[in-house]
Design a protein around this motif. Structure first.
Motif, PDB file in Angstrom:
ATOM      1  N   PRO A 113       0.824  -1.218   0.000  1.00  0.00           N
ATOM      2  CA  PRO A 113       0.000   0.000   0.000  1.00  0.00           C
ATOM      3  C   PRO A 113       0.850   1.256   0.000  1.00  0.00           C
ATOM      4  CG  PRO A 113       0.005  -1.011   2.176  1.00  0.00           C
ATOM      5  CD  PRO A 113       0.691  -1.970   1.262  1.00  0.00           C
ATOM      6  N   LEU A 114       0.253   2.349  -0.443  1.00  0.00           N
ATOM      7  CA  LEU A 114       0.902   3.657  -0.423  1.00  0.00           C
ATOM      8  C   LEU A 114       0.439   4.405   0.823  1.00  0.00           C
ATOM      9  CD1 LEU A 114       2.570   5.961  -1.694  1.00  0.00           C
ATOM     10  CD2 LEU A 114       0.478   6.663  -2.891  1.00  0.00           C
ATOM     11  N   ILE A 115       1.384   4.820   1.661  1.00  0.00           N
ATOM     12  CA  ILE A 115       1.069   5.537   2.893  1.00  0.00           C
ATOM     13  C   ILE A 115       1.886   6.821   2.917  1.00  0.00           C
ATOM     14  CG2 ILE A 115       1.045   5.443   5.407  1.00  0.00           C
ATOM     15  CD1 ILE A 115       1.002   2.398   5.211  1.00  0.00           C
ATOM     16  N   THR A 116       1.210   7.950   3.015  1.00  0.00           N
ATOM     17  CA  THR A 116       1.868   9.252   3.062  1.00  0.00           C
ATOM     18  C   THR A 116       1.282  10.056   4.212  1.00  0.00           C
ATOM     19  OG1 THR A 116       2.156   9.230   0.661  1.00  0.00           O
ATOM     20  CG2 THR A 116       2.431  11.337   1.777  1.00  0.00           C
ATOM     21  N   ARG A 117       2.154  10.762   4.940  1.00  0.00           N
ATOM     22  CA  ARG A 117       1.690  11.517   6.105  1.00  0.00           C
ATOM     23  C   ARG A 117       2.483  12.807   6.240  1.00  0.00           C
ATOM     24  NH1 ARG A 117      -1.862   9.909   9.199  1.00  0.00           N
ATOM     25  NH2 ARG A 117      -2.413  10.989  11.113  1.00  0.00           N
ATOM     26  N   THR A 144       3.692  -4.448   5.117  1.00  0.00           N
ATOM     27  CA  THR A 144       3.030  -5.746   5.170  1.00  0.00           C
ATOM     28  C   THR A 144       2.613  -6.009   6.612  1.00  0.00           C
ATOM     29  OG1 THR A 144       5.090  -6.978   5.532  1.00  0.00           O
ATOM     30  CG2 THR A 144       4.445  -6.578   3.250  1.00  0.00           C
ATOM     31  N   THR A 145       2.190  -7.224   6.892  1.00  0.00           N
ATOM     32  CA  THR A 145       1.728  -7.560   8.236  1.00  0.00           C
ATOM     33  C   THR A 145       2.825  -7.360   9.273  1.00  0.00           C
ATOM     34  OG1 THR A 145       0.195  -9.182   7.293  1.00  0.00           O
ATOM     35  CG2 THR A 145       0.674  -9.358   9.655  1.00  0.00           C
ATOM     36  N   ASN A 146       4.049  -7.746   8.947  1.00  0.00           N
ATOM     37  CA  ASN A 146       5.144  -7.686   9.919  1.00  0.00           C
ATOM     38  C   ASN A 146       6.245  -6.704   9.548  1.00  0.00           C
ATOM     39  OD1 ASN A 146       4.468 -11.058   9.805  1.00  0.00           O
ATOM     40  ND2 ASN A 146       4.182  -9.944  11.708  1.00  0.00           N
ATOM     41  N   HIS A 147       6.279  -6.230   8.320  1.00  0.00           N
ATOM     42  CA  HIS A 147       7.394  -5.399   7.879  1.00  0.00           C
ATOM     43  C   HIS A 147       6.898  -4.013   7.466  1.00  0.00           C
ATOM     44  CE1 HIS A 147       9.961  -9.021   7.669  1.00  0.00           C
ATOM     45  NE2 HIS A 147       8.863  -9.605   7.196  1.00  0.00           N
ATOM     46  N   ASN A 148       7.706  -3.011   7.769  1.00  0.00           N
ATOM     47  CA  ASN A 148       7.384  -1.650   7.374  1.00  0.00           C
ATOM     48  C   ASN A 148       8.676  -0.894   7.074  1.00  0.00           C
ATOM     49  OD1 ASN A 148       5.199   0.588   7.295  1.00  0.00           O
ATOM     50  ND2 ASN A 148       6.843   1.471   8.514  1.00  0.00           N
ATOM     51  N   LEU A 149       8.695  -0.235   5.921  1.00  0.00           N
ATOM     52  CA  LEU A 149       9.842   0.566   5.506  1.00  0.00           C
ATOM     53  C   LEU A 149       9.322   1.942   5.111  1.00  0.00           C
ATOM     54  CD1 LEU A 149      12.924   0.610   4.872  1.00  0.00           C
ATOM     55  CD2 LEU A 149      12.317  -0.031   2.533  1.00  0.00           C
ATOM     56  N   ALA A 150       9.872   3.002   5.719  1.00  0.00           N
ATOM     57  CA  ALA A 150       9.368   4.350   5.487  1.00  0.00           C
ATOM     58  C   ALA A 150      10.525   5.330   5.365  1.00  0.00           C
ATOM     59  CB  ALA A 150       8.433   4.783   6.618  1.00  0.00           C
ATOM     60  N   TYR A 183      13.336   1.038   9.028  1.00  0.00           N
ATOM     61  CA  TYR A 183      12.746  -0.288   8.816  1.00  0.00           C
ATOM     62  C   TYR A 183      12.291  -0.848  10.158  1.00  0.00           C
ATOM     63  CZ  TYR A 183      12.438  -5.347   8.351  1.00  0.00           C
ATOM     64  OH  TYR A 183      12.009  -6.626   8.415  1.00  0.00           O
ATOM     65  N   THR A 184      11.067  -1.377  10.204  1.00  0.00           N
ATOM     66  CA  THR A 184      10.501  -1.921  11.440  1.00  0.00           C
ATOM     67  C   THR A 184       9.964  -3.321  11.178  1.00  0.00           C
ATOM     68  OG1 THR A 184       9.864   0.295  12.193  1.00  0.00           O
ATOM     69  CG2 THR A 184       8.828  -1.572  13.281  1.00  0.00           C
ATOM     70  N   TYR A 185      10.354  -4.235  12.039  1.00  0.00           N
ATOM     71  CA  TYR A 185       9.772  -5.574  12.037  1.00  0.00           C
ATOM     72  C   TYR A 185       8.999  -5.745  13.337  1.00  0.00           C
ATOM     73  CZ  TYR A 185       9.245 -10.621  12.447  1.00  0.00           C
ATOM     74  OH  TYR A 185       8.715 -11.864  12.611  1.00  0.00           O
ATOM     75  N   SER A 205      13.491  -2.139  15.265  1.00  0.00           N
ATOM     76  CA  SER A 205      13.493  -1.039  14.308  1.00  0.00           C
ATOM     77  C   SER A 205      14.915  -0.544  14.100  1.00  0.00           C
ATOM     78  CB  SER A 205      12.604   0.111  14.796  1.00  0.00           C
ATOM     79  OG  SER A 205      13.147   0.725  15.948  1.00  0.00           O
ATOM     80  N   SER A 206      15.227  -0.248  12.860  1.00  0.00           N
ATOM     81  CA  SER A 206      16.546   0.266  12.480  1.00  0.00           C
ATOM     82  C   SER A 206      16.342   1.529  11.662  1.00  0.00           C
ATOM     83  CB  SER A 206      17.327  -0.770  11.665  1.00  0.00           C
ATOM     84  OG  SER A 206      17.446  -1.994  12.372  1.00  0.00           O
TER      85      SER A 206
END
Length: 420
Positions: A113-117, A144-150, A183-185, A205-206
């Motif tokens: 998904p596209l997430i902008t804030r 995704t369910t477990n991963h996030n990169l922003a 990056y967050t797991y 998170s890194s």
């Protein structure tokens, strides 16, 4: 059948349909090449512009402040199953926070998904002379369910109207641009986020910051870990929740003039945060005010943990730390009164400990582990928890076991309104 059920669940989770129906039927007779074919009919009832919001007033007895908080969400406004949201908070201590964002679950063939804030923050640091203004833009690159990169881009302005802060803070005054990627797991297998009784949760998170060309911030790596475990005890619905969290900021620059980490990215312990609910790195330490642990700018010319180096002003700026560790144990149990049990009201007893320190050199090998362990702060307490759909109310008695003179800890009764 299994594929149709999974597709129906995915459509429902988009939140844009009141009803989703999938029908499987045999192909009509007489159609060439239809032997063994199945007709799949998907019937949906779409909703446009569904709105939801909330507004609340929260009192914080520990900091003697009051805040007005509200949020608004619009779903599927333009027919792309997108979510538009805006939130704001205004506190009487001249702190204001506004943010707005959009999430589009799917764009073409993109698997994420596209997430902008966009966010704006203006605050006074504990009623001191420091004033900070932040404007930031965040773009989700992977979710995704477990991963996030922003990716985050922040424009920060830090001012000191009274010019009373220490040299270490004076170095960071003015306008600065912060560019970072994070990056967050995260995995949370607990049976409840408000009162977990079994399961575990883990977060890592890194963050790499200082990526913008010509940035006044040095490049740094910020790493956090958080582990929670809930164990049922089998009597009075009791459960033992334990957790440990750690974080460190390591400067990637080797120049001596770039050894100071950004104030905003440092670790700060204390404040009204739930020991059990929140999963997000080291920060919670019961009985201590927000940014109330560790040296302040008044102690920069003296010893870091000397008890004789007490602060003469309770409103001095906390310097935070480049390394922080917290741990807790919380025993929750039912109160033996049926009307209270039916409402979910329960009791708990807890113990928490933590510490933070500055890394004055860009070399972790020079960090004194023995001194760090000897200066751990700790507290114990017990109380009653009243859960609601939006937040939980904690009425606790907290006793400080160990603190230093420049810490802002207090033994007594505390009433906290905490978000799960």
């Amino acid at each position: 059948m299994r594929g149709a059920a999974a597709a129906r669940d995915r459509l429902r989770r988009l939140g844009a349909f009141d009803a989703v129906s999938i029908t499987l039927d045999a192909a009509p007779p007489g159609v060439p090449g239809s032997a063994g074919a199945v007709v799949i009919l998907i019937d949906v009832s779409e909703v446009r512009g569904r709105a939801a919001g909330d507004l609340g007033v929260f009192a914080n007895t520990q900091t003697r402040s009051c805040s007005l908080e509200g949020s608004l969400k619009l779903k599927n406004l333009f027919g792309y199953c997108e979510t538009w949201d805006a939130s704001g908070a205004l506190q009487l201590d001249q702190t204001a926070e506004l943010s707005a964002g959009v999430e589009i679950p799917r764009i073409g063939a993109l698997p994420t998904p596209l997430i902008t804030r966009i966010s704006f923050l203006s605050e006074d640091w504990l009623k001191s002379s420091l004033k900070e203004h932040l404007m930031s833009v965040s773009v989700g690159l992977l979710s995704t369910t477990n991963h996030n990169l922003a990716y985050n881009l922040t424009w920060r302005t830090l001012t000191d109207l009274a010019r009373m802060s220490s040299d270490s803070i004076q170095e960071q005054l003015g306008h600065r641009l912060m560019s970072s990627i994070k990056y967050t797991y995260k995995v949370d297998l607990r049976d409840s986020s408000i009162r977990p009784t079994r399961g575990f949760a883990f977060l890592s998170s890194s963050q790499v910051g200082g990526l913008a060309p010509g940035s006044k911030y040095p490049r740094f790596l910020r790493q956090e870990f958080d582990l929670r475990v809930a164990l049922p005890l089998g009597v009075m619905n009791a459960a033992l929740n334990t957790g440990v969290a750690a974080g460190v900021i390591h400067q990637l620059a080797k120049e001596p003039t770039e050894s100071t980490s950004p104030l905003r990215e440092r670790f700060y312990l204390g404040g009204n945060r739930s020991l059990v609910c929140r999963l997000g790195g080291p920060s919670s330490l019961s009985g201590f005010k927000s940014r109330g642990l560790g040296a302040t700018d008044l102690e920069t010319s003296g010893s870091d943990n000397s008890i004789s180096g007490a602060s003469t002003s309770p409103d001095k700026n906390g310097l935070g730390g480049d390394i922080a560790v917290t741990a807790f144990a919380d025993l929750s149990f039912d109160i033996p009164l049926k009307p209270l049990r039916d409402l979910g009201i329960h009791g708990h007893a807890f113990v928490s400990a933590g510490n933070l320190a500055r890394l004055t050199e860009c070399d972790l090998r020079k960090f004194s582990l023995a001194n760090f362990l000897q200066t751990f702060r700790s507290s114990v307490g017990f109380g009653v928890i009243v859960p609601t759909k939006l937040f939980r109310v904690e009425m606790n008695y907290c006793h400080i076991l160990k603190q230093f003179d420049h810490d802002k800890g207090k033994t007594g009764i505390q009433f906290n309104f905490l978000s799960p």
